[in-house]
Scaffold this motif. Sequence first.
Motif, PDB file in Angstrom:
ATOM      1  N   ARG A 126       0.765  -1.178  -0.018  1.00  0.00           N
ATOM      2  CA  ARG A 126       0.052   0.007  -0.041  1.00  0.00           C
ATOM      3  C   ARG A 126       0.935   1.201   0.053  1.00  0.00           C
ATOM      4  O   ARG A 126       0.432   2.399  -0.442  1.00  0.00           O
ATOM      5  CB  ARG A 126      -1.120   0.081   1.371  1.00  0.00           C
ATOM      6  N   LEU A 129       1.008   2.513  -3.694  1.00  0.00           N
ATOM      7  CA  LEU A 129      -0.218   2.684  -4.521  1.00  0.00           C
ATOM      8  C   LEU A 129      -0.365   4.109  -4.793  1.00  0.00           C
ATOM      9  O   LEU A 129      -0.164   4.865  -3.508  1.00  0.00           O
ATOM     10  CB  LEU A 129      -1.155   1.967  -3.977  1.00  0.00           C
ATOM     11  N   PRO A 130      -0.661   4.371  -5.873  1.00  0.00           N
ATOM     12  CA  PRO A 130      -1.408   5.884  -5.992  1.00  0.00           C
ATOM     13  C   PRO A 130      -2.096   6.432  -5.034  1.00  0.00           C
ATOM     14  O   PRO A 130      -2.015   7.669  -4.803  1.00  0.00           O
ATOM     15  CB  PRO A 130      -2.037   5.794  -7.522  1.00  0.00           C
ATOM     16  N   TYR A 131      -3.048   5.597  -4.594  1.00  0.00           N
ATOM     17  CA  TYR A 131      -4.042   6.092  -3.764  1.00  0.00           C
ATOM     18  C   TYR A 131      -3.312   6.853  -2.369  1.00  0.00           C
ATOM     19  O   TYR A 131      -3.472   7.947  -1.967  1.00  0.00           O
ATOM     20  CB  TYR A 131      -4.965   5.070  -3.252  1.00  0.00           C
ATOM     21  N   ASN A 133      -0.053   7.649  -2.345  1.00  0.00           N
ATOM     22  CA  ASN A 133       0.978   8.385  -2.879  1.00  0.00           C
ATOM     23  C   ASN A 133       0.357  10.016  -2.844  1.00  0.00           C
ATOM     24  O   ASN A 133       1.071  11.026  -2.580  1.00  0.00           O
ATOM     25  CB  ASN A 133       1.579   8.289  -4.174  1.00  0.00           C
ATOM     26  N   TYR A 265     -10.596   1.868  -0.191  1.00  0.00           N
ATOM     27  CA  TYR A 265     -10.129   3.239  -1.026  1.00  0.00           C
ATOM     28  C   TYR A 265     -11.351   3.998  -1.192  1.00  0.00           C
ATOM     29  O   TYR A 265     -11.280   4.385  -2.465  1.00  0.00           O
ATOM     30  CB  TYR A 265      -9.454   2.483  -2.428  1.00  0.00           C
ATOM     31  N   ASN A 283      -6.664   2.776  -8.326  1.00  0.00           N
ATOM     32  CA  ASN A 283      -5.236   1.959  -8.015  1.00  0.00           C
ATOM     33  C   ASN A 283      -5.211   1.002  -9.488  1.00  0.00           C
ATOM     34  O   ASN A 283      -6.025   0.570 -10.014  1.00  0.00           O
ATOM     35  CB  ASN A 283      -5.408   1.119  -6.792  1.00  0.00           C
ATOM     36  N   VAL A 287      -2.741  -4.818  -7.358  1.00  0.00           N
ATOM     37  CA  VAL A 287      -2.265  -3.797  -6.578  1.00  0.00           C
ATOM     38  C   VAL A 287      -0.954  -3.815  -5.881  1.00  0.00           C
ATOM     39  O   VAL A 287      -0.150  -2.899  -5.431  1.00  0.00           O
ATOM     40  CB  VAL A 287      -3.132  -3.540  -5.255  1.00  0.00           C
TER      41      VAL A 287
END
Length: 326
Positions: A126, A129-131, A133, A265, A283, A287
Amino acid sequence: MKNINWGFIGCGEVTERKSGPAFNLIEGSRVVAVMSRNAEKASSYAQRHNVPKWYTDAQSLITDPDVNAIYIATPPSSHVTYAIMSMKAGKPVYVEKPLAATYLDCQRVMRISRETKVPCFVAYYRRRLPYFNKVKELLSSNVIGKVINVQIRFSVPPRDLDYNCTNLPWRVQRDIAGGGYFYDLAPHQIDLLQELFGPIVYACGYRSNLGGLYQTEDTVSAAFSFQSGLPGSGSWCFVGHESAKTDQIELIGEKGRICFSVFTYDPIVLQTSSGRQEIPVPNPKHVQLPLIQDVVNHLQGNGICTSDCTSATSVNWVMDKILGKI
């Protein structure tokens, strides 16, 4: 190491979508062998995912000359044994979280990694992950100012499997998982917070079994503090009513707050004097892909992956302090 040829020890649910396919999507990385003690399961996985070899014995996979890196996707109680076997064979390992079922076992893995100089990475995916970040980006922008408090709130109803007293999920069997669902889910939350704010240096907690569905804890409350002095708290309930279902970390700052989920998310919520904003962040399909890319880059000499046995051992220390195991 130019080409990373992976051998999987364990080919359960997590390898089907979250992680397994990602290994073959990265340049210079491919899966060449899988292992399960169940021959039917191993052969089926190999056939469905076009993996050339399959085994029912971990030692045979580890010593396979075509395999030069190991992914360990078994329950936590076996992580230590397989990780040490692999590192002593000179093969880097990528281990599912938590690194082990106890802090003391994590220390063993960390010691062997240092002695053999063979890296051990842990699947706290995690943090890449873009979320999440985006959460880092918001913090770096100082939009909520200095963070002055951290709160974790998590509640879910019991699962249908939890009512099966004769065949309980391994995740609520202490000798296999290290604890109950807290030991399975809280590691991701704790690792993320340490990635954002540095090491937690104090932690204590209270655990209870209020549902009586299994012997391990089903309700946990905790207090902790980071090296910087930032305080935090957490509450976890795995036998809550549907109406109390919650998955949230709240970062309270001097100029606002950020709320985000860890498992669902949900859109990130940013609230300041300018108003309330919801920020959805998608995401990738698999993942674990961004973190596995980091691992491959590290092994190829093109970067450093910091999600390793050292940072993972710190997570287990926090959990064991909260549960009173140390």
